[in-house]
Design an enzyme around this catalytic site. Structure first.
Site, PDB file in Angstrom:
ATOM      1  N   LYS A 137     -31.936 -12.897 -20.658  1.00 61.35           N
ATOM      2  CA  LYS A 137     -31.976 -13.855 -19.555  1.00 61.35           C
ATOM      3  C   LYS A 137     -33.107 -13.394 -18.627  1.00 61.35           C
ATOM      4  O   LYS A 137     -32.920 -13.184 -17.423  1.00 61.35           O
ATOM      5  CB  LYS A 137     -30.609 -13.914 -18.860  1.00 61.35           C
ATOM      6  CG  LYS A 137     -30.423 -15.099 -17.937  1.00 61.35           C
ATOM      7  CD  LYS A 137     -30.326 -16.448 -18.642  1.00 61.35           C
ATOM      8  CE  LYS A 137     -30.369 -17.565 -17.598  1.00 61.35           C
ATOM      9  NZ  LYS A 137     -30.389 -18.913 -18.174  1.00 61.35           N
ATOM     10  N   TYR A 175     -21.453  -3.905 -20.506  1.00 64.28           N
ATOM     11  CA  TYR A 175     -20.240  -3.153 -20.828  1.00 64.28           C
ATOM     12  C   TYR A 175     -20.351  -1.661 -20.525  1.00 64.28           C
ATOM     13  O   TYR A 175     -19.351  -0.949 -20.552  1.00 64.28           O
ATOM     14  CB  TYR A 175     -19.838  -3.372 -22.292  1.00 64.28           C
ATOM     15  CG  TYR A 175     -19.431  -4.802 -22.622  1.00 64.28           C
ATOM     16  CD1 TYR A 175     -19.264  -5.762 -21.633  1.00 64.28           C
ATOM     17  CD2 TYR A 175     -19.217  -5.191 -23.941  1.00 64.28           C
ATOM     18  CE1 TYR A 175     -18.898  -7.061 -21.934  1.00 64.28           C
ATOM     19  CE2 TYR A 175     -18.845  -6.487 -24.255  1.00 64.28           C
ATOM     20  CZ  TYR A 175     -18.695  -7.422 -23.250  1.00 64.28           C
ATOM     21  OH  TYR A 175     -18.328  -8.711 -23.560  1.00 64.28           O
ATOM     22  N   ASP A 204     -19.508 -14.066 -31.815  1.00 63.73           N
ATOM     23  CA  ASP A 204     -18.306 -14.880 -32.060  1.00 63.73           C
ATOM     24  C   ASP A 204     -18.715 -16.307 -32.404  1.00 63.73           C
ATOM     25  O   ASP A 204     -18.152 -16.923 -33.304  1.00 63.73           O
ATOM     26  CB  ASP A 204     -17.394 -14.918 -30.828  1.00 63.73           C
ATOM     27  CG  ASP A 204     -16.411 -13.758 -30.787  1.00 63.73           C
ATOM     28  OD1 ASP A 204     -16.752 -12.679 -31.298  1.00 63.73           O
ATOM     29  OD2 ASP A 204     -15.306 -13.923 -30.237  1.00 63.73           O
ATOM     30  N   ASP A 209     -28.799 -18.892 -22.945  1.00 62.89           N
ATOM     31  CA  ASP A 209     -28.139 -20.209 -22.877  1.00 62.89           C
ATOM     32  C   ASP A 209     -28.759 -21.172 -23.898  1.00 62.89           C
ATOM     33  O   ASP A 209     -28.056 -21.947 -24.542  1.00 62.89           O
ATOM     34  CB  ASP A 209     -28.176 -20.799 -21.456  1.00 62.89           C
ATOM     35  CG  ASP A 209     -29.506 -20.634 -20.748  1.00 62.89           C
ATOM     36  OD1 ASP A 209     -30.341 -19.837 -21.226  1.00 62.89           O
ATOM     37  OD2 ASP A 209     -29.731 -21.302 -19.730  1.00 62.89           O
ATOM     38  N   ASP A 258     -22.041  -9.734 -27.930  1.00 65.05           N
ATOM     39  CA  ASP A 258     -20.610  -9.946 -28.148  1.00 65.05           C
ATOM     40  C   ASP A 258     -20.327 -11.449 -28.247  1.00 65.05           C
ATOM     41  O   ASP A 258     -19.612 -11.907 -29.144  1.00 65.05           O
ATOM     42  CB  ASP A 258     -19.838  -9.314 -26.982  1.00 65.05           C
ATOM     43  CG  ASP A 258     -18.347  -9.254 -27.222  1.00 65.05           C
ATOM     44  OD1 ASP A 258     -17.921  -9.405 -28.388  1.00 65.05           O
ATOM     45  OD2 ASP A 258     -17.599  -9.049 -26.242  1.00 65.05           O
TER      46      ASP A 258
HETATM   47  C1  IPM Z   1     -16.069  -6.793 -30.426  1.00 62.77           C
HETATM   48  C2  IPM Z   1     -14.901  -6.871 -29.512  1.00 62.77           C
HETATM   49  C3  IPM Z   1     -14.972  -5.699 -28.581  1.00 62.77           C
HETATM   50  C4  IPM Z   1     -16.202  -5.802 -27.742  1.00 62.77           C
HETATM   51  C5  IPM Z   1     -13.781  -5.505 -27.683  1.00 62.77           C
HETATM   52  C6  IPM Z   1     -12.529  -5.714 -28.407  1.00 62.77           C
HETATM   53  C7  IPM Z   1     -13.854  -4.164 -27.022  1.00 62.77           C
HETATM   54  O1  IPM Z   1     -14.843  -8.077 -28.831  1.00 62.77           O
HETATM   55  O2  IPM Z   1     -16.203  -5.802 -31.117  1.00 62.77           O
HETATM   56  O3  IPM Z   1     -16.859  -7.731 -30.443  1.00 62.77           O
HETATM   57  O4  IPM Z   1     -16.184  -6.423 -26.693  1.00 62.77           O
HETATM   58  O5  IPM Z   1     -17.187  -5.273 -28.144  1.00 62.77           O
HETATM   59 MN    MN Z   2     -16.280  -9.490 -29.542  1.00 63.35          MN
END
Ligand code: IPM
Ligand code: MN
Length: 371
Positions: free
Chosen positions: A199, A144, A259, A231, A255
């Site tokens: 990785k 990023y 999730d 992975d 990231d």
């Molecule tokens: C997070 C979000 C952010 C990220 C986005 C919304 C910029 O997904 O905080 O995990 O990718 O870091």
């Molecule tokens: Mn996120």
């Protein structure tokens, strides 16, 4: 800004887009109820996100940037609107967090994955106490770091670059090892463990990340060092999450893992985040702005409420102020009790509580007037 305990702490609040305002208001209400008449927190509200971009041409107004920079800590709802995009197709609202992170060097993104009593996990065979790990995500480098700097070549090819620096990797690895020292170890065996996720088997950048983490580990012989390629890691998060204690990883991998983790233990709606730099703390739930359910009063505010608890705990450490850790603790206990009771289960957790009902329950609980 760190330092001595203060009479009053300045908290910048950004509601944002989608469900952001709903969950943020809830967390502020819970904080106010927990503080009571003590006057310990002073809140100021600021604009940011996709709507602000549409109205002003920037997702992060300079006045908001300065407010965050100068505040003792910042609480954020969520930003983003998939329909508000830059000409290159990326979402404009996301400039808010991404630019704050890079401009204020908010380099550590800390997300707990914990299975609470009263919450139905999405993975089988695990109960409360079996899943309790922390993802320490590098927050300003990795893939990023390329944001806005990638190349699109004649509408034919596109590239972004993974940026891993020694300094950036050393400091995030140190954060992970220091954090492991404060914890009780992995649920499976009680071992304090840092798992480096990368990785390294394929790309030089990730092999370098692993190498630097390994060098840092030499300063922490008391903590077990462990490796997983990303992975395999996503499979382990489902099959043997109890093995993990602290996980440290690159920005985009973090990231993604952060999730998946909360989803395995119930819902993204429960997942808080502390984003930390030197003397700067930015707190928000890990979920996004969920435009599909915005304005319906059904959003789960717990992730943001727990982020507020993390904010109190971080401020308590920064300022050596036990009043704040007590508030953080009260909020955590209220959430844990509410989940165990079934009183604050929103739709994402299989319940039917509304955002207001959750907020009212938590406010009463932290104020000591709950059931
Ligand atoms: C997070 C979000 C952010 C990220 C986005 C919304 C910029 O997904 O905080 O995990 O990718 O870091
Ligand atoms: Mn996120």
């Amino acid at each position: 800004m760190s330092g001595k305990a203060r009479d009053c702490y300045d908290i910048a609040v950004i509601h944002g887009d989608g469900i952001g305002p709903e969950v943020c208001r809830s967390a502020v209400d819970v904080l106010k109820a927990a503080v009571g008449d003590a006057g310990l927190l002073r809140f100021s509200e600021h604009d940011g996100g996709a709507r602000t971009f549409v109205e002003t041409g920037t997702a992060l107004p300079e006045s908001t940037f300065e407010a965050v920079r100068d505040a003792d800590a910042t609480l954020h709802g969520a930003v983003g609107d998939p329909s508000v995009v830059h000409p290159d197709g990326t979402e404009a609202g996301q400039d808010f967090s991404l630019n704050l992170r890079s401009r204020l060097d908010i380099y550590a993104n800390i997300r707990h994955v914990k299975l609470y009593e009263g919450v139905q996990p999405r993975i089988t065979g695990k109960g409360p106490g079996d899943v309790d790990y922390v993802i320490v995500r590098e927050n300003v480098e990795g893939l990023y770091a390329s944001r806005g700097g990638g190349v699109i070549l004649r509408d034919h090819a596109a590239s972004d670059m993974v940026m891993i620096t020694r300094e950036g990797t050393e400091r995030i690895a140190r954060k992970a090892f220091e954090l492991a020292r404060t914890r009780n170890g992995a649920p499976a065996d009680g071992r304090q463990r840092v798992t480096v996720v990368d990785k390294a088997n394929v790309l030089r950048s990730y092999a370098f990340f692993r190498k630097v983490c390994t060098e840092v580990a030499a300063d922490y012989p008391d903590i077990e060092l462990d490796f997983a390629v990303v992975d395999a890691m996503v499979a382990y998060q489902v099959t043997r999450p109890e093995f993990f204690d602290v996980v440290v990883t690159e920005n985009m991998f973090g990231d993604i893992l952060s999730d998946l983790g909360p989803a395995t233990v119930g819902s993204m709606g429960l997942s808080p985040t502390a984003e930390i730099g030197d003397g700067v703390g930015y707190f928000q739930a890990a979920h996004g702005s969920a435009p599909d359910i915005a304005g319906q009063g059904i959003a789960n505010p717990t992730g943001t409420v727990l982020s507020a608890a993390m904010m109190m705990e971080w401020l308590a450490t920064e300022h050596a102020d036990p009043r704040l850790s007590a508030i953080g603790r009260r909020i955590r206990v209220a959430v844990e009790t509410g989940l165990a009771d079934g009183a604050i289960l929103t739709g994402d957790l299989g319940g039917s509580a509304t955002t207001t009902e959750v907020t009212d329950y938590l406010c009463a609980a932290v104020a000591g007037t709950g059931r």
